[in-house]
Design an enzyme around this catalytic site. Structure first.
Site, mmCIF file in Angstrom:
data_model
loop_
_atom_site.group_PDB
_atom_site.id
_atom_site.type_symbol
_atom_site.label_atom_id
_atom_site.label_comp_id
_atom_site.label_asym_id
_atom_site.label_seq_id
_atom_site.Cartn_x
_atom_site.Cartn_y
_atom_site.Cartn_z
ATOM 1 N N TYR A 80 12.309 -5.537 -2.054
ATOM 2 C CA TYR A 80 12.483 -4.236 -1.236
ATOM 3 C C TYR A 80 13.462 -5.464 -0.515
ATOM 4 O O TYR A 80 14.086 -4.423 0.710
ATOM 5 C CB TYR A 80 12.661 -2.801 -1.519
ATOM 6 N N LYS A 118 8.640 5.353 -3.470
ATOM 7 C CA LYS A 118 7.977 4.108 -3.193
ATOM 8 C C LYS A 118 6.775 4.348 -3.968
ATOM 9 O O LYS A 118 5.693 4.948 -4.541
ATOM 10 C CB LYS A 118 7.028 5.412 -1.999
ATOM 11 N N LYS A 144 14.755 5.269 4.395
ATOM 12 C CA LYS A 144 15.448 4.473 5.385
ATOM 13 C C LYS A 144 16.091 4.074 5.994
ATOM 14 O O LYS A 144 17.375 4.093 5.454
ATOM 15 C CB LYS A 144 15.011 2.494 4.526
ATOM 16 N N LEU A 189 3.712 1.564 6.807
ATOM 17 C CA LEU A 189 5.205 2.517 6.281
ATOM 18 C C LEU A 189 4.031 3.736 7.102
ATOM 19 O O LEU A 189 3.038 4.253 7.044
ATOM 20 C CB LEU A 189 5.238 3.019 5.073
ATOM 21 N N ASP A 229 17.547 -17.319 -30.735
ATOM 22 C CA ASP A 229 18.342 -18.539 -30.502
ATOM 23 C C ASP A 229 17.757 -19.299 -28.998
ATOM 24 O O ASP A 229 17.159 -20.112 -28.141
ATOM 25 C CB ASP A 229 19.601 -18.123 -29.881
ATOM 26 N N TYR A 230 17.038 -17.799 -27.964
ATOM 27 C CA TYR A 230 16.460 -17.337 -27.072
ATOM 28 C C TYR A 230 15.377 -19.378 -27.564
ATOM 29 O O TYR A 230 14.978 -20.019 -26.832
ATOM 30 C CB TYR A 230 16.096 -16.949 -26.496
ATOM 31 N N ASP A 231 14.599 -18.957 -28.023
ATOM 32 C CA ASP A 231 13.176 -19.532 -28.836
ATOM 33 C C ASP A 231 13.691 -21.214 -29.302
ATOM 34 O O ASP A 231 12.997 -21.791 -28.946
ATOM 35 C CB ASP A 231 12.226 -18.750 -30.157
ATOM 36 N N CYS A 256 -33.793 8.086 -10.476
ATOM 37 C CA CYS A 256 -35.157 6.915 -11.553
ATOM 38 C C CYS A 256 -36.442 6.543 -10.469
ATOM 39 O O CYS A 256 -35.426 5.401 -10.401
ATOM 40 C CB CYS A 256 -34.415 6.851 -12.704
ATOM 41 N N ARG A 283 -0.676 -9.043 0.478
ATOM 42 C CA ARG A 283 -0.797 -9.224 1.300
ATOM 43 C C ARG A 283 -1.617 -9.070 2.397
ATOM 44 O O ARG A 283 -1.179 -9.155 3.604
ATOM 45 C CB ARG A 283 -0.108 -6.909 1.518
ATOM 46 N N GLU A 335 14.395 5.293 -1.740
ATOM 47 C CA GLU A 335 14.516 4.418 -2.549
ATOM 48 C C GLU A 335 12.664 5.317 -2.915
ATOM 49 O O GLU A 335 11.658 5.201 -2.351
ATOM 50 C CB GLU A 335 13.578 2.894 -2.363
ATOM 51 N N CYS A 354 -36.255 0.128 -15.148
ATOM 52 C CA CYS A 354 -35.259 0.982 -15.250
ATOM 53 C C CYS A 354 -34.337 0.360 -16.060
ATOM 54 O O CYS A 354 -33.402 -0.644 -15.379
ATOM 55 C CB CYS A 354 -34.724 1.987 -14.875
ATOM 56 N N CYS A 365 -34.241 5.242 -19.121
ATOM 57 C CA CYS A 365 -35.428 5.112 -19.345
ATOM 58 C C CYS A 365 -36.578 6.114 -19.851
ATOM 59 O O CYS A 365 -37.460 6.182 -20.323
ATOM 60 C CB CYS A 365 -35.781 4.149 -18.352
ATOM 61 N N ASP A 399 16.877 -12.906 -30.325
ATOM 62 C CA ASP A 399 15.320 -13.715 -29.762
ATOM 63 C C ASP A 399 14.899 -15.277 -30.210
ATOM 64 O O ASP A 399 14.684 -16.285 -29.731
ATOM 65 C CB ASP A 399 14.551 -12.789 -30.285
ATOM 66 N N CYS A 454 -34.631 10.078 -17.281
ATOM 67 C CA CYS A 454 -33.692 9.234 -16.881
ATOM 68 C C CYS A 454 -33.155 9.299 -17.880
ATOM 69 O O CYS A 454 -33.433 8.264 -19.028
ATOM 70 C CB CYS A 454 -34.202 7.959 -16.046
ATOM 71 N N ASP A 459 3.897 2.557 -6.804
ATOM 72 C CA ASP A 459 2.157 2.905 -6.387
ATOM 73 C C ASP A 459 1.578 1.382 -7.110
ATOM 74 O O ASP A 459 1.400 0.895 -8.191
ATOM 75 C CB ASP A 459 1.450 3.933 -7.343
ATOM 76 N N LYS A 506 5.594 11.839 1.748
ATOM 77 C CA LYS A 506 4.676 11.838 0.213
ATOM 78 C C LYS A 506 4.249 13.170 -0.567
ATOM 79 O O LYS A 506 5.145 13.867 0.176
ATOM 80 C CB LYS A 506 3.439 11.768 1.105
HETATM 81 S S1 IVH Z 1 8.908 -0.763 2.842
HETATM 82 C C1 IVH Z 1 9.500 -2.800 6.897
HETATM 83 N N1 IVH Z 1 10.008 0.306 0.467
HETATM 84 O O1 IVH Z 1 4.078 0.846 0.510
HETATM 85 C C2 IVH Z 1 9.225 -1.330 5.684
HETATM 86 N N2 IVH Z 1 7.707 -0.224 0.959
HETATM 87 O O2 IVH Z 1 2.093 2.417 2.007
HETATM 88 C C3 IVH Z 1 8.196 -1.507 4.681
HETATM 89 N N3 IVH Z 1 6.114 -0.166 -0.603
HETATM 90 O O3 IVH Z 1 3.064 -1.366 1.885
HETATM 91 C C4 IVH Z 1 7.847 -1.326 3.118
HETATM 92 N N4 IVH Z 1 7.309 1.170 -2.053
HETATM 93 O O4 IVH Z 1 4.421 -2.216 0.015
HETATM 94 C C5 IVH Z 1 8.470 -0.146 1.789
HETATM 95 N N5 IVH Z 1 10.306 0.749 -1.896
HETATM 96 C C6 IVH Z 1 9.620 0.566 -0.735
HETATM 97 C C7 IVH Z 1 8.391 0.995 -1.433
HETATM 98 C C8 IVH Z 1 7.528 0.082 -0.317
HETATM 99 C C9 IVH Z 1 6.686 0.758 -2.046
HETATM 100 C C10 IVH Z 1 4.940 -0.230 -0.569
HETATM 101 C C11 IVH Z 1 4.374 -1.142 0.549
HETATM 102 C C12 IVH Z 1 3.735 -0.893 1.610
HETATM 103 C C13 IVH Z 1 3.239 1.051 1.959
HETATM 104 C C14 IVH Z 1 3.405 1.467 2.451
#
Ligand code: IVH
Length: 673
Positions: A230, A117, A294, A84, A36-38, A430, A138, A115, A435, A415, A34, A412, A119, A318
């Site tokens: 991705y 998904k 995919k 998706l 050296d980086y600094d 209320c 988006r 991959e 209030c 108040c 760190d 309430c 959140d 899901k």
């Molecule tokens: S692919 C055309 N890959 O999930 C391909 N989406 O419910 C479309 N998301 O809006 C997306 N992880 O933002 C892809 N590994 C992943 C993802 C992913 C999360 C999101 C994406 C999309 C939402 C759909």
């Protein structure tokens, strides 16, 4: 040293720092200490201090957060940022497979990349000649918001690609990824907030989204945001032909890609992975509510096309949300803007899929009664991704006799006024118009993003202002002085000035926003817009009769009465007089007639869940552009706008051969007219 050498050193430093930054933040494999980086970093800062004209937007020194913005600019995506399709369980996945196999027999030979998904929040990143020039949310899939300055603060986002020598970035590259907060980082952030006596965040996703939509990048910079990329949205160079190669390609350019992924030779294997790996998902470092399957062959995936807004070549497999048991320690009662009382569960903190949950919604008092939920009960709570955790049920078999049925409050909590119940509704409220809790909520609503949009005036500051007796109603905001604000917690000169500026700027908001800000029961965005258009100012609106109010499209007897009554409350009349004196009196301009509107003469029906619009939003959009919206499909319907999981209107439209369009096509209809 001459300028030329110095400039060379500067370029070299930037390259080195970017590279070490990548090793540290993206690969988690630092090669230098760190310190050296600094040293490298400080040397770069020193040169830039001497030659401010050399500071470029992609310099590593520019990550710390630029000055606050007034508002986010809109950005049109080069290609639609699609969604998706969801599948729940293996049966849905097989049905998806059969559907695409029917469309293209080559699917029988396909292999798959899987991959997590993630959140988080989708972001779209633009690079020109390797330099990060623009980052957007988006939005509705077609148009997002420019959050470049915020994204620059993400340590793992490359400001310049390629990061490693030996690779070449296309002249123009647009990629898509997901911004998120890891569970561990989220817990730490919350622990820190709690220690400082501030309110904890609900979940990583909301926190990530909120952090990216801060107008002040310095706030974003303090949040532990991560990124995984991705997808390529657009490129000026040929791109890899499989998803696996694409991920390697992006990673070679220096983008963070998710190291967790699977490869499946066929659909059976893919489903098996989803079933097995899903059991592990609570051990992943971030929230994920599924796995994206995919088709690896990107050309094949592309040829399959879209169904509405969903590419057919991928499916989100899901998982249901997770359920856990904990103790209901208390039920507190919140007082809303209109005085409605809502119960909230306070739980014994419990870990649900890596996130500690402390509160849950209880919906309303009937729910507590119907489910026989008692303080001290063991309860089952559910947490699924984005939603606020909620209580599913109590477990009466676990009672030890100390639990007593819950009593609805008679007074309430704010108040002390005797609570009333609307005989036709479930809500208790209320009735005291002054209030303090209601006043505070009203001011919050007034300042909120959908109303007067006063940046920096969140719940906590409103609560403080009200506690100090500085603000009792929205008009008091405009009387605040710097000295007042300096009395508040953590307010310095700068913060006070910024807030005053934001309050001042809000004086010029539109009539529609002011109407929303008044907090009239039942009046949201759409009704407010129509009222503004019809009546033109608050004077005319306030003197409208019930009949005149009902002439406004979408305003029925209840809404009309709600508006009518609001203007006849004495305290509200005072507020209006004060607004007028303060010069907060927006006038709605009637739009100059300029040829027919793009959707004039067309009738639309909308069905299913939309991506970029709320239901009210799309109806308003159609109306604004001259179209008509009806609720049932008939031979007179010109278009059905189709969203996800449509209802019977879809079948009807098919039967009547009514043209079916997506929301994207609707926008095209408007914009290309
Ligand atoms: S692919 C055309 N890959 O999930 C391909 N989406 O419910 C479309 N998301 O809006 C997306 N992880 O933002 C892809 N590994 C992943 C993802 C992913 C999360 C999101 C994406 C999309 C939402 C759909």
């Amino acid at each position: 040293m001459g300028d030329k050498e110095l400039l060379q050193e500067l370029e070299k430093l930037r390259g080195e720092i970017n590279y070490h930054n990548y090793l540290y933040n993206t690969l988690d494999q630092p090669e230098i200490s760190d310190d050296d980086y600094d040293q490298l970093f400080n040397r770069l800062k020193a040169i830039e201090a001497e030659h401010p004209e050399w500071i470029s937007p992609d310099s590593p020194t520019q990550r710390s957060g630029a000055s606050p913005l007034g508002k986010f600019k809109k950005v049109r995506h080069p290609n639609p940022i699609l969604s998706l399709a969801n599948g729940f369980g293996s049966q849905d996945a097989r049905e998806w497979y059969s559907r695409i196999l029917k469309l293209n027999p080559a699917v029988a030979e396909a292999d798959y990349v899987l991959e997590p998904k993630l959140d988080g929040l989708t972001v779209v990143l633009h690079y020109e000649k390797g330099v990060f020039v623009l980052g957007a949310t988006r939005g509705d899939g077609l148009v997002g918001e420019d959050i470049t300055e915020n994204l620059k603060t993400l340590p793992s986002l490359p400001l310049r690609i390629p990061v490693k020598p030996g690779f070449e970035a296309p002249d123009r590259l647009v990629v898509r990824g997901e911004c998120l907060i890891f569970k561990k980082d989220f817990e730490q952030l919350n622990a820190k907030l709690e220690k400082a006596g501030e309110r904890a965040y609900l979940n990583p996703r909301n926190t990530a989204a909120g952090s990216l939509r801060q107008l002040d990048p310095k706030i974003t910079a303090r949040r532990p945001l991560k990124l995984f990329v991705y997808q390529i949205v657009e490129s000026s160079s040929p791109t890899p032909s499989t998803q696996l190669q694409l991920l390697t390609y992006l990673s070679n350019l220096g983008f963070p890609t998710n190291p967790l992924l699977w490869h499946a030779e066929n659909i059976d294997e893919a489903i098996k992975i989803c079933e097995q790996e899903g059991l592990e998902r609570h051990n992943w470092p971030y929230d994920a509510d599924g796995i994206v399957i995919k088709i690896n062959d990107l050309q094949l995936a592309g040829e399959l096309g879209f169904s509405g807004k969903d590419p057919r070549g991928a499916l989100a497999y899901k998982y249901p949300g997770q359920e856990v048991e904990t103790k209901l320690e208390n039920i507190i009662v919140n007082v809303g803007r209109t005085g409605v009382l809502t119960p909230e569960a306070q739980l014994k903190p419990v870990n649900v899929g890596g996130v500690v949950v402390r509160q849950a919604t209880l919906h309303n008092f009937d729910f507590i009664r119907d489910k026989d939920i008692r303080i001290g009960d063991q309860v089952l709570i559910k947490r699924a991704g984005e939603v606020i955790p909620y209580i599913l049920a109590s477990l009466p078999e676990k009672r030890d006799g100390s639990q007593l049925p819950y009593k609805i409050p008679t007074h309430c909590p704010s108040c002390g006024t005797l609570v009333e119940k609307d005989p036709e509704q479930v809500a208790y409220y209320c009735p005291n118009a002054s209030c303090p809790a209601q006043l505070t909520r009203n001011v919050e609503n007034f300042a909120s993003r959908g109303a007067m949009d006063i940046e920096g005036l969140g719940e906590q500051i409103v609560a403080q202002l009200s506690k100090q007796g500085l603000v009792r109603s929205a008009v008091d905001l405009y009387k605040l002085k710097k000295e007042d604000l300096l009395k508040l917690d953590k307010f310095g000169d700068k913060k006070a000035e910024n807030l005053l500026r934001a309050i001042e700027a809000s004086k010029y908001q539109s009539l529609q926003r002011l109407i929303i800000g008044l907090g009239i029961h039942g009046i949201g965005e759409v009704a407010a817009r129509k009222l503004a258009q019809k009546f033109g100012d608050l004077e005319m609106l306030g003197s409208a009769s019930l009949e005149q109010l009902q002439e406004v499209e979408g305003v029925g007897p209840n809404l009309a009465k709600s508006v009518y009554d609001w203007f006849r409350v004495e305290a509200n009349q005072h507020i209006l007089t004060e607004f007028k004196t303060l010069g907060i009196w927006p006038i709605e301009q009637t739009p100059a007639a300029s040829g027919p509107l793009p959707l004039a003469g067309l009738t639309f029906v909308v069905t299913g869940a939309l991506e970029g619009f709320s239901r009210e939003g799309i109806e308003a959009y159609i109306l604004e552009n001259g179209g008509k919206v009806t609720s049932a499909v008939s031979a007179k319907t010109n278009y059905l706008v189709l969203g996800a999981d449509p209802g019977s209107k879809y079948q009807k439209a098919l039967a009547l051969k009514v043209p079916i369009i997506s929301e994207f096509e609707l926008r095209n209809l408007v914009e290309n007219k």
